[in-house]
Design an enzyme around this catalytic site. Structure first.
Site, short mmCIF file in Angstrom:
data_model
loop_
_atom_site.label_atom_id
_atom_site.label_comp_id
_atom_site.label_asym_id
_atom_site.label_seq_id
_atom_site.Cartn_x
_atom_site.Cartn_y
_atom_site.Cartn_z
N ASP A 13 88.08 59.89 37.47
CA ASP A 13 89.61 59.79 37.12
C ASP A 13 90.28 58.53 37.68
O ASP A 13 89.81 58.08 38.40
CB ASP A 13 90.36 60.97 37.36
N SER A 14 91.48 58.09 37.05
CA SER A 14 92.28 56.97 37.57
C SER A 14 92.48 57.47 38.81
O SER A 14 92.69 56.35 39.84
CB SER A 14 93.51 57.00 36.75
N CYS A 76 89.53 62.45 32.80
CA CYS A 76 90.88 61.66 32.59
C CYS A 76 91.04 61.62 31.12
O CYS A 76 90.12 60.85 30.46
CB CYS A 76 90.67 60.04 33.28
N ASN A 77 92.20 61.91 30.57
CA ASN A 77 92.46 62.01 29.14
C ASN A 77 92.71 60.42 28.63
O ASN A 77 92.25 60.11 27.58
CB ASN A 77 93.73 62.68 28.75
N THR A 78 93.34 59.99 29.44
CA THR A 78 93.76 58.30 29.25
C THR A 78 92.50 57.49 28.94
O THR A 78 92.25 56.80 27.95
CB THR A 78 94.71 57.88 30.21
N GLU A 161 101.14 61.54 41.83
CA GLU A 161 100.47 60.65 42.76
C GLU A 161 101.15 60.47 43.98
O GLU A 161 100.51 60.27 45.21
CB GLU A 161 100.00 59.46 41.95
N CYS A 195 96.53 66.17 30.24
CA CYS A 195 96.26 65.17 31.60
C CYS A 195 96.11 65.83 32.61
O CYS A 195 96.26 66.86 33.02
CB CYS A 195 97.72 64.47 31.93
N THR A 196 94.90 65.30 33.35
CA THR A 196 94.23 66.24 34.42
C THR A 196 94.97 66.33 35.72
O THR A 196 94.69 67.05 36.60
CB THR A 196 92.71 65.68 34.80
N HIS A 197 96.12 65.55 35.57
CA HIS A 197 97.09 65.81 37.00
C HIS A 197 97.78 66.67 36.69
O HIS A 197 98.31 67.56 37.68
CB HIS A 197 97.83 64.49 37.00
N1 DGL Z 1 94.50 62.22 34.97
C1 DGL Z 1 94.61 61.14 33.97
C2 DGL Z 1 94.61 61.66 32.34
O1 DGL Z 1 94.07 62.94 32.26
C3 DGL Z 1 95.71 60.47 34.15
C4 DGL Z 1 96.54 59.41 33.84
C5 DGL Z 1 96.95 58.22 34.38
O2 DGL Z 1 96.40 57.68 35.45
O3 DGL Z 1 98.09 57.98 34.18
O4 DGL Z 1 95.22 61.21 31.48
#
Ligand code: DGL
Length: 281
Positions: A13-14, A76-78, A161, A195-197
Site C-alpha cells: 500500500d502507499s 491499494c485501490n489507487t 495518515e 480505499c483501504t484506509h
Molecule cells: N489505501 C490507498 C487506496 O486504497 C490510499 C491511497 C492514497 O495513498 O491516497 O486507494
C-alpha cells in the site's frame, strides 16, 4: 532452468491502508508468510498522476520480487486503478513472467452487486481511483444492471495518515462527502469503502449514514478472493512459504510506522525501514 523463487506473499500500500487488508488475509489464511510494504515516504498516492503512481508502484513491486515474493497483492485501490494493468501486461512478462501481481478492484467488483437490493452502489475513493473509472467499468462487467455513483474524498487519507481521523475536523469532511454521494441517488443502498484506509473512518461515516445503507469494506472480500485464487493456482501457492510469519517494511521512519500501524492492523507492529534499491537500513 533457474529454480523459481519461494517466499512470502507481498502486500503493498502507499502507507498504512493495506494493513486493514493484511489483517483479514492473516485471519483467513494464517498459515502463509506475508511481507508488507508501505511506501509512507511518498504517501498519499491518491492525488498523484497516472505516471507517478505507476512508477512508484512498479518500484515497490520490483522490491517485493527481490525479497523472493512469488505473488504481490496491491492492497491499494489507487495503485490497482492506475498501475496494475500496465504492470501485469507490460512489465511482468519481462521482469518475472512466473510471478503474479493482483489488485483489489476486480475481486470487489466481482461481488459488490450481491449486496445491493436496489441496484445502486456508491463508491467512496481517492481522486485517482474515481478519475480512473475502474469501479464503474469493472462492476459493469459482472453486474450490468447495477448503477455506480462515485465520490472522491481527497482529504480522508491525509486525515487518517496524520492520525486526525477521529477529530472534529475529520467529522466535517466525512459528513460532506457522505451527504454528497447519498444526494446523487436516493436509492443508493450500498456504500463501498474503495480505499483501504477508509475502514478507520467507519465509526465516523456510520454517524452520517441512514440505517438502511450498508457500508462495505474490502478486507474480507479480498481475503476470500485470495483463498480461492491460491486454491485454483497451485503453481503459485506452492511457491508461497507457510510458517505463519509476518514482516513489515516502510520507506519512511520505522518507529513512526509502528506507532500508527497498530490501529490499522489491530495488533502491535515492528517495521523496518527499507530503501527501494533493496537495502534494509
Ligand atoms: N489505501 C490507498 C487506496 O486504497 C490510499 C491511497 C492514497 O495513498 O491516497 O486507494
Amino acid at each position: 532452468m533457474q529454480a523459481l523463487s519461494k517466499g512470502p506473499i507481498g502486500v503493498f500500500d502507499s502507507g498504512y491502508g493495506g494493513l486493514t487488508v493484511l489483517r483479514d488475509l492473516v485471519t483467513a489464511l494464517p498459515e502463509y508468510d506475508y511481507c508488507y510494504l508501505g511506501d509512507s515516504a511518498r504517501a498519499p498516492y491518491g492525488n498523484r498522476s497516472f505516471a507517478t503512481v505507476y512508477q512508484y508502484t512498479l518500484q515497490c513491486v520490483q522490491w517485493f520480487f527481490k525479497q523472493g515474493c512469488p505473488l504481490v497483492i496491491l492492497a491499494c485501490n489507487t495503485a490497482s486503478a492506475k498501475a496494475l494493468r500496465t504492470i501485469q501486461q507490460n512489465d511482468l512478462p519481462k521482469l518475472a513472467p512466473h510471478n503474479r501481481v493482483l489488485g483489489v478492484i476486480r475481486p470487489t467488483a466481482e461481488v459488490i452487486g450481491q449486496y445491493t437490493k436496489k441496484g445502486k452502489v456508491g463508491v467512496l475513493a481517492t481522486q485517482g481511483t474515481v478519475t480512473s473509472d475502474s469501479y464503474p467499468l469493472e462492476i459493469a462487467k459482472f453486474f450490468p444492471d447495477v448503477t455506480v455513483f462515485q465520490e472522491a474524498c481527497p482529504m480522508w487519507v491525509p486525515l487518517i495518515e496524520n492520525n486526525e481521523h477521529l477529530s472534529e475536523g475529520a467529522d466535517y469532511f466525512v459528513k460532506k462527502h457522505v451527504e454528497a454521494i447519498l444526494k446523487k441517488d436516493k436509492d443508493i443502498d450500498t456504500l463501498l469503502l474503495a480505499c483501504t484506509h477508509y475502514p478507520l473512518l467507519r465509526p465516523v461515516i456510520e454517524r452520517h449514514l441512514p440505517k438502511a445503507v450498508r457500508l462495505i469494506s474490502q478486507g474480507e472480500i479480498v481475503a476470500s478472493s485470495l483463498a480461492s485464487y491460491l486454491h485454483r493456482h497451485p503453481e503459485i501457492s506452492d511457491r508461497c512459504t507457510r510458517k505463519g510469519e509476518l514482516k513489515f517494511f516502510t520507506t519512511d521512519s520505522a518507529p513512526d510506522f509502528d506507532a500508527q500501524a497498530a490501529q490499522f492492523f489491530g495488533a502491535p507492529v515492528r517495521a523496518y525501514t527499507v530503501n527501494l534499491a533493496g537495502t534494509v537500513i
